[in-house]
Enzyme design. Structure first.
Site, PDB file in Angstrom:
ATOM      1  CB  CYS A   1      -0.936   0.125   1.307  1.00 34.66           C
ATOM      2  SG  CYS A   1      -1.769  -1.430   1.460  1.00 34.66           S
TER       3      CYS A   1
ATOM      4  NE  ARG B   1       5.168   1.673  -2.015  1.00 30.42           N
ATOM      5  CZ  ARG B   1       5.752   1.577  -0.720  1.00 30.42           C
ATOM      6  NH1 ARG B   1       7.012   2.085  -0.779  1.00 30.42           N
ATOM      7  NH2 ARG B   1       5.099   0.794   0.142  1.00 30.42           N
TER       8      ARG B   1
ATOM      9  CD1 TRP C   1      -0.379  -5.675  -3.418  1.00 24.02           C
ATOM     10  CD2 TRP C   1      -0.106  -6.852  -1.474  1.00 24.02           C
ATOM     11  NE1 TRP C   1       0.064  -7.039  -3.479  1.00 24.02           N
ATOM     12  CE2 TRP C   1       0.312  -7.459  -2.336  1.00 24.02           C
ATOM     13  CE3 TRP C   1      -0.452  -7.007  -0.194  1.00 24.02           C
ATOM     14  CZ2 TRP C   1       0.896  -8.852  -1.783  1.00 24.02           C
ATOM     15  CZ3 TRP C   1      -0.048  -8.055   0.422  1.00 24.02           C
ATOM     16  CH2 TRP C   1       0.638  -9.142  -0.377  1.00 24.02           C
TER      17      TRP C   1
ATOM     18  CG  ASN D   1       0.222   2.083   3.798  1.00 21.03           C
ATOM     19  OD1 ASN D   1      -0.576   2.110   2.898  1.00 21.03           O
ATOM     20  ND2 ASN D   1       1.606   2.643   3.212  1.00 21.03           N
ATOM     21  N   GLY D   2      -0.311  -1.334   6.477  1.00 19.34           N
ATOM     22  CA  GLY D   2      -0.243  -2.356   7.756  1.00 19.34           C
ATOM     23  C   GLY D   2      -1.584  -3.160   7.977  1.00 19.34           C
TER      24      GLY D   2
ATOM     25  CD  GLU E   1      18.727 -12.711  -7.586  1.00 14.49           C
ATOM     26  OE1 GLU E   1      18.272 -12.862  -6.441  1.00 14.49           O
ATOM     27  OE2 GLU E   1      18.372 -11.706  -8.271  1.00 14.49           O
TER      28      GLU E   1
ATOM     29  CE  LYS F   1      15.412 -10.957  -9.755  1.00 11.93           C
ATOM     30  NZ  LYS F   1      16.069 -10.150  -8.620  1.00 11.93           N
TER      31      LYS F   1
ATOM     32  CD  GLU G   1      11.391 -11.849  -8.115  1.00 12.81           C
ATOM     33  OE1 GLU G   1      11.167 -10.841  -7.308  1.00 12.81           O
ATOM     34  OE2 GLU G   1      12.462 -11.435  -8.634  1.00 12.81           O
TER      35      GLU G   1
ATOM     36  CG  HIS H   1      23.338 -36.697  -3.626  1.00 11.41           C
ATOM     37  ND1 HIS H   1      23.614 -37.807  -3.164  1.00 11.41           N
ATOM     38  CD2 HIS H   1      24.391 -35.589  -3.450  1.00 11.41           C
ATOM     39  CE1 HIS H   1      25.008 -37.552  -2.934  1.00 11.41           C
ATOM     40  NE2 HIS H   1      25.363 -36.377  -3.048  1.00 11.41           N
TER      41      HIS H   1
ATOM     42  CE  LYS I   1      12.478  -2.458  -5.968  1.00 13.36           C
ATOM     43  NZ  LYS I   1      13.046  -3.408  -6.574  1.00 13.36           N
TER      44      LYS I   1
HETATM   45  C1  F6R Z   1      13.111  -9.906  -5.806  1.00 19.32           C
HETATM   46  C2  F6R Z   1      13.174  -8.876  -5.029  1.00 19.32           C
HETATM   47  C3  F6R Z   1      12.792  -9.297  -3.731  1.00 19.32           C
HETATM   48  C4  F6R Z   1      13.465  -8.361  -2.525  1.00 19.32           C
HETATM   49  C5  F6R Z   1      12.786  -8.667  -1.131  1.00 19.32           C
HETATM   50  C6  F6R Z   1      13.642  -7.680  -0.249  1.00 19.32           C
HETATM   51  O1  F6R Z   1      13.711  -9.577  -7.089  1.00 19.32           O
HETATM   52  O2  F6R Z   1      12.943  -7.769  -5.321  1.00 19.32           O
HETATM   53  O3  F6R Z   1      13.201 -10.630  -3.160  1.00 19.32           O
HETATM   54  O4  F6R Z   1      14.605  -8.655  -2.699  1.00 19.32           O
HETATM   55  O5  F6R Z   1      11.397  -8.473  -0.979  1.00 19.32           O
HETATM   56  O6  F6R Z   1      13.288  -6.338  -0.579  1.00 19.32           O
HETATM   57  P1  F6R Z   1      14.504  -5.395   0.124  1.00 19.32           P
HETATM   58  O7  F6R Z   1      15.782  -5.513  -0.768  1.00 19.32           O
HETATM   59  O8  F6R Z   1      13.693  -4.029  -0.119  1.00 19.32           O
HETATM   60  O9  F6R Z   1      14.447  -5.488   1.752  1.00 19.32           O
END
Ligand code: F6R
Length: 604
Positions: A2, A27, A73, A99-100, A478, A482, A485, A501, A599
């Site tokens: 949010c 976000r 959200w 928010n929250g 990673e 990516k 996602e 294994h 985000k």
């Molecule tokens: C993946 C991604 C998320 C963030 C995670 C932590 O591409 O962006 O997995 O890495 O939510 O976010 P921050 O770094 O803002 O604490």
């Protein structure tokens, strides 16, 4: 997650609020709304729509110089007009954006209903509006009295028809940032909504409230007034544009050479072959006392932390490991006084990481931050740290911030190492390798066309493996993260050594494997695994170093320049970003705003 915006000043509020909401769009959200104070009533416009549609349907009569807005959200109640914020009190006097999560919302809703209040939404937020409207005293008194009855987390902004000169805001676990304008005040949950209007911002702390009027602000807690120092934000509106790129993610991938230059700037000490990290606020004697390093982060930040733990162990020979911050506090962790705890976060607002830091501090742990967003909650909560200077990251999938996290860990590892046993010659070797990174990244990015072609071979597979060993394993994790996602394909990471294994049972013509094969001391072992995959007709993409003879002819080969072995993970990660990007593009997905994700994850 949010987003909150608010304005009080001499200008029409609605366009400013809508502009702020558009800047928070990245976000992720499912509904949006604004409320302004008209001459005699609160005017409300909200729906389960994107901001541009909210703007297009704004009523003609929507004047007002004080207002609040929100992008939602959904947590309590489906995305719908009635559940969108702002939420109004039954008498229409008070509007709230929040928010929250309010943990005791069900109980409060039941009490209000028993008292004859007709609830108009399924949200937890609505109770705030009713309770504030029903409380006595000034708006500030009413908000305080309401917050006393709330269990949970909140960042909130309140508008009251009876107090038309102000907005009252409050924070507990969810960011609230005040923007100081010229005879006007702004508020937002994220700096991106403020930078068009001001660079001077004030971050509220948990338990703090503020009254904003056009001519100033006053912060306070339940017990007293507080004094805050404004900080200057060095990001501006141009950082929030796509700058000719088709997507923010593409722009942010392209920005990595400059982002790395920034995180290195002023930190390399050629004279003593070490690095300067003034933000740590610890001298060498204190740094020598640490016997262990524990890194905490979520998602990609956790994977960067895994790479970071390896940098630190290799460079400083201190045992180091990484753990998801989201799990940490639930296992009642033992906090040791000779452990250096490191919280890593792009946004600096990830709730799970923030609470892990608070738990550490509560138990007396020493915790530093590797954080991108200056002045963010995690940065302020830590005992010092290293800012990552990647610039604002807008795409949900992290790229340049992740790379700078890895560089940040390399700097920390070298710093800890040079205080201990790393020789000046090794220090020089690593400084040279760090300095070479930006140009090496440029070389990798220049191969985008080839990576797009490889992505085509992966995009249609329903499931993929990403494999790597030791330094290559966080890279594989990673890479899989990516890929899943933004392409929505199932991608799983394994240590290459673990294939036989169990997972090897799945390898066959329909399951491609992306293998991370650095030119290092494990090369022969990795080459053996490639043979095992090929023998089972598993399609292969191998991310390796220039000049390596893989001994398999059927693989797609992606070669990156060689760094020093300790820093290899950094460069090996870059092509995986472009593989994921191009696969998502081919599949027609919203690259910057993948489904179900946001985000900045500011709820638990
Ligand atoms: C993946 C991604 C998320 C963030 C995670 C932590 O591409 O962006 O997995 O890495 O939510 O976010 P921050 O770094 O803002 O604490």
């Amino acid at each position: 997650m949010c987003g909150i915006v608010g304005y009080v000043g001499a200008k029409p509020a609605a366009p400013i609020l809508v502009d702020g909401l558009a800047r928070l769009e990245y976000r992720g959200y499912d509904s949006a709304g604004v409320a302004v104070l008209g001459p005699s009533e609160i005017r409300l416009h909200r729906d389960a729509v994107r901001v541009r549609d909210l703007e297009a349907t704004l009523p003609k009569r929507f004047g007002g110089k004080v207002g609040i807005g929100h992008t939602r959200w959904a947590t309590h109640g489906v995305p719908s007009q009635r559940n969108a914020h702002p939420q109004l009190s039954a008498d229409g006097r008070v509007a709230v954006v929040h928010n929250g999560i309010i943990d005791n919302a069900a109980q409060l809703r039941a009490e209000l209903e028993a008292d004859g209040v007709a609830l108009a939404s399924d949200t937890d937020t609505e109770v705030l509006a009713h309770l504030i409207a029903r409380a006595d005293g000034t708006l500030e008194d009413a908000v305080l009295a309401t917050l006393d009855r709330i269990d949970g987390t909140y960042g909130l902004a309140v508008l009251d028809r009876e107090h038309p000169d102000r907005i009252v805001v409050a924070r507990n676990g969810s960011p609230i940032i005040i923007g100081i304008g010229d005879r006007e005040m702004h508020v937002a949950s994220d700096t991106s909504a403020l930078v068009r209007y001001t660079r001077q911002v004030v971050h509220l702390d948990d338990g703090e409230l503020a009254t904003l009027r056009a001519d100033g602000y006053q912060t306070f807690t339940r017990d007293a007034r507080t004094t805050k120092t404004a900080v200057t934000v060095d990001w501006d509106t141009s950082d929030y544009g796509t700058d000719g790129h088709r997507h923010f993610m593409h722009k942010e991938i392209a920005e990595q050479p400059d982002a790395v230059r920034r995180v290195l700037k002023g930190r390399l000490d050629e004279r003593f072959q070490t690095v300067r990290l003034g933000g740590l606020e610890m001298d060498a004697r204190e740094m020598r006392e640490f016997r262990r390093v524990k890194i905490l982060g979520c998602g990609s930040a956790y994977y960067a932390g895994q790479a970071g733990a390896q940098f630190i162990e290799e460079l400083a020979r201190i045992p180091a490991d990484a753990e998801p911050a989201s799990e940490f506090r639930y296992r009642n962790p033992v906090i040791e006084k000779d452990t250096l705890y490191v919280a890593v976060s792009q946004s600096g607002e990830t709730y799970d990481t923030l609470v892990a830091v608070q738990e550490l501090k509560r138990k007396g742990g020493r915790v530093i931050g590797l954080v991108n967003a200056v002045g963010s909650s995690i940065a302020r909560e830590c005992d010092g740290g290293v800012y990552l200077h990647a610039g604002p990251e807008v795409a949900v999938a992290s790229t340049k911030a992740l790379t700078n996290m890895m560089v940040g860990f390399a700097l920390l590892g070298l710093h800890l190492g040079r205080i201990r046993d790393v020789s000046p010659a090794d220090g020089r070797r690593l400084l040279q390798a760090l300095t070479a990174l930006p140009e090496q990244i440029e070389t990798i990015l220049a191969d985008e066309e080839q990576l797009a072609a490889v992505a085509k071979t992966l995009a249609q597979a329903p499931s993929l493996f990403f494999v790597g060993r030791t330094r290559g394993f966080p890279v594989a994790r990673e890479g899989a993260q990516k890929f899943k996602e933004i392409s929505y394909r199932h991608a799983e990471a394994y240590q290459t050594s673990e294939l036989k294994h169990g997972p090897l049972a799945l390898v066959g013509p329909d399951l491609p494997t992306v293998a991370i094969v650095p030119d290092d001391e494990l090369l022969d072992r990795n080459l053996g695994a490639l043979q095992e995959i090929t023998a089972r007709s598993g399609p292969l993409v191998v991310v390796t170093h220039d000049g390596v003879d893989l001994g398999v002819t059927s693989a797609h080969v992606v070669a990156v320049p060689k760094s020093e072995p300790e820093l290899d993970p950094l460069l090996l990660t870059i092509p995986l970003q472009l593989l994921a990007y191009h696969a998502a593009l081919l599949l027609g997905h919203d690259v910057d705003k993948p489904r179900n994700l946001a985000k900045s994850v500011t709820v638990e």
